[in-house]
Scaffold this motif. Structure first.
Motif, short mmCIF file in Angstrom:
data_model
loop_
_atom_site.label_atom_id
_atom_site.label_comp_id
_atom_site.label_asym_id
_atom_site.label_seq_id
_atom_site.Cartn_x
_atom_site.Cartn_y
_atom_site.Cartn_z
N SER A 65 0.81 -1.23 0.00
CA SER A 65 0.00 0.00 0.00
C SER A 65 0.84 1.27 0.00
N ARG A 66 2.15 1.11 0.23
CA ARG A 66 3.01 2.30 0.32
C ARG A 66 3.76 2.60 -0.97
N THR A 67 3.48 1.80 -2.02
CA THR A 67 4.34 1.89 -3.21
C THR A 67 3.57 2.20 -4.50
N SER A 68 2.49 2.97 -4.39
CA SER A 68 1.66 3.26 -5.57
C SER A 68 2.46 3.96 -6.67
N PRO A 69 2.61 3.33 -7.83
CA PRO A 69 3.47 3.89 -8.88
C PRO A 69 3.10 5.30 -9.33
N GLU A 70 1.81 5.60 -9.49
CA GLU A 70 1.45 6.94 -9.96
C GLU A 70 1.90 8.00 -8.96
N LEU A 71 1.87 7.66 -7.68
CA LEU A 71 2.30 8.63 -6.67
C LEU A 71 3.82 8.76 -6.65
N ILE A 72 4.51 7.62 -6.58
CA ILE A 72 5.96 7.70 -6.35
C ILE A 72 6.73 8.17 -7.59
N PHE A 73 6.10 8.08 -8.77
CA PHE A 73 6.72 8.62 -9.99
C PHE A 73 6.04 9.91 -10.45
N ASP A 74 5.16 10.43 -9.63
CA ASP A 74 4.44 11.68 -9.93
C ASP A 74 3.87 11.69 -11.35
N ARG A 75 3.03 10.72 -11.62
CA ARG A 75 2.39 10.65 -12.95
C ARG A 75 0.89 10.76 -12.80
N GLY A 76 0.24 11.06 -13.92
CA GLY A 76 -1.20 11.24 -13.90
C GLY A 76 -1.93 10.14 -14.66
N LEU A 77 -3.17 10.43 -15.01
CA LEU A 77 -3.98 9.45 -15.75
C LEU A 77 -3.43 9.27 -17.15
N GLY A 78 -3.38 8.02 -17.59
CA GLY A 78 -2.95 7.75 -18.97
C GLY A 78 -1.46 7.68 -19.18
N ASP A 79 -0.66 7.84 -18.12
CA ASP A 79 0.80 7.88 -18.27
C ASP A 79 1.46 6.51 -18.22
N ILE A 80 1.01 5.66 -17.29
CA ILE A 80 1.69 4.38 -17.11
C ILE A 80 0.68 3.23 -16.96
N PHE A 81 1.11 2.08 -17.48
CA PHE A 81 0.40 0.84 -17.14
C PHE A 81 0.95 0.38 -15.80
N SER A 82 0.07 0.05 -14.89
CA SER A 82 0.51 -0.35 -13.57
C SER A 82 0.04 -1.78 -13.29
N ILE A 83 0.99 -2.70 -13.23
CA ILE A 83 0.68 -4.10 -12.93
C ILE A 83 1.15 -4.36 -11.51
N ARG A 84 0.24 -4.71 -10.64
CA ARG A 84 0.63 -4.88 -9.23
C ARG A 84 0.27 -6.27 -8.75
N ILE A 85 1.25 -6.86 -8.11
CA ILE A 85 1.10 -8.25 -7.63
C ILE A 85 2.08 -8.43 -6.47
N ALA A 86 1.66 -9.17 -5.44
CA ALA A 86 2.52 -9.36 -4.27
C ALA A 86 3.92 -9.81 -4.69
N GLY A 87 4.93 -9.14 -4.17
CA GLY A 87 6.32 -9.51 -4.45
C GLY A 87 6.76 -9.22 -5.87
N ASN A 88 5.99 -8.40 -6.59
CA ASN A 88 6.30 -8.09 -8.01
C ASN A 88 6.85 -9.30 -8.77
N VAL A 89 6.19 -10.43 -8.60
CA VAL A 89 6.63 -11.64 -9.30
C VAL A 89 6.08 -11.64 -10.73
N ILE A 90 6.82 -12.32 -11.61
CA ILE A 90 6.45 -12.34 -13.02
C ILE A 90 5.77 -13.66 -13.36
N THR A 91 4.46 -13.64 -13.39
CA THR A 91 3.69 -14.83 -13.77
C THR A 91 3.38 -14.74 -15.27
N PRO A 92 2.90 -15.82 -15.87
CA PRO A 92 2.53 -15.74 -17.29
C PRO A 92 1.52 -14.62 -17.57
#
Ligand SMILES: [Zn+2]
Length: 188
Positions: free
Chosen positions: A51-78
């Motif tokens: 909950s402390r690592t929201s990408p739009e906040l920590i990179f100071d971006r707005g709507l439409g700027d980044i795709f945000s894929i969030r998953i516990a441990g930032n693991v890469i599943t298929p």
């Protein structure tokens, strides 16, 4: 500078603004208006659900700027690979960031062998990247590097774009005590 490097620079600059508390003034209603027909996100970020690592906040971006894929441990599943492929090959994102963070509960849970329900689908992936002697800081970094490698090695779609210098994969560690992201440009 190509557009992949440019995209990474935009994120670095945004994180510096965040850390200095100089976030841009955003009119989100205006951003809704500007993005209602089409999105052109310049980057795709795979980060933890923490909950402390929201990408739009920590990179100071707005709507439409980044795709945000969030998953516990930032693991890469298929499913994550498929989402990143869509971002880059269909929607034109230029940079992929695999973002870990200090104090990650998913990493701690894996080290402590916490297991219930479907959690092993996450922790089994983290388990593969470290040995018992590693510190939590080392494992957080190794998990990011493993994620970068998985994306590059398992996706021929991404490999082709990387070879054409069209996209770039970088890693990063977000420090939950300072707000700063330290980037890793390579996984060597
Ligand atoms: Zn985490």
């Amino acid at each position: 500078m190509n557009s992949a490097e440019n995209a990474i620079d935009l994120l670095k600059e945004g994180n510096i603004r965040f850390v200095k508390n100089l976030r841009q003034n955003r009119n989100l209603l205006q951003e809704i208006e500007a993005t209602k027909e089409k999105q052109l996100p310049f980057a795709v970020i795979v980060s933890c659900m923490d909950s402390r690592t929201s990408p739009e906040l920590i990179f100071d971006r707005g709507l439409g700027d980044i795709f945000s894929i969030r998953i516990a441990g930032n693991v890469i599943t298929p499913e994550v690979i498929g989402s990143v492929e869509y971002a880059c090959a269909a929607a034109g994102s230029k940079a992929i960031i695999v973002l870990g963070h200090t104090g990650c509960g998913a990493i701690k849970g894996t080290m402590d062998n916490v297991q219930f329900g479907f959690l092993p689908t996450i922790t089994d992936r983290i388990q593969k990247c470290f040995n018992p002697g590693h510190t939590i800081e080392e494992i957080i970094k190794k998990n990011v590097v493993a994620g970068m490698k998985t994306l590059e090695n398992e996706s021929s779609v991404l490999q082709e774009l990387i070879n054409k210098n069209d996209i770039k994969i970088v890693g990063g560690i977000y420090d939950i005590t300072s707000g700063l992201v330290t980037f890793m440009e390579t996984h060597e």
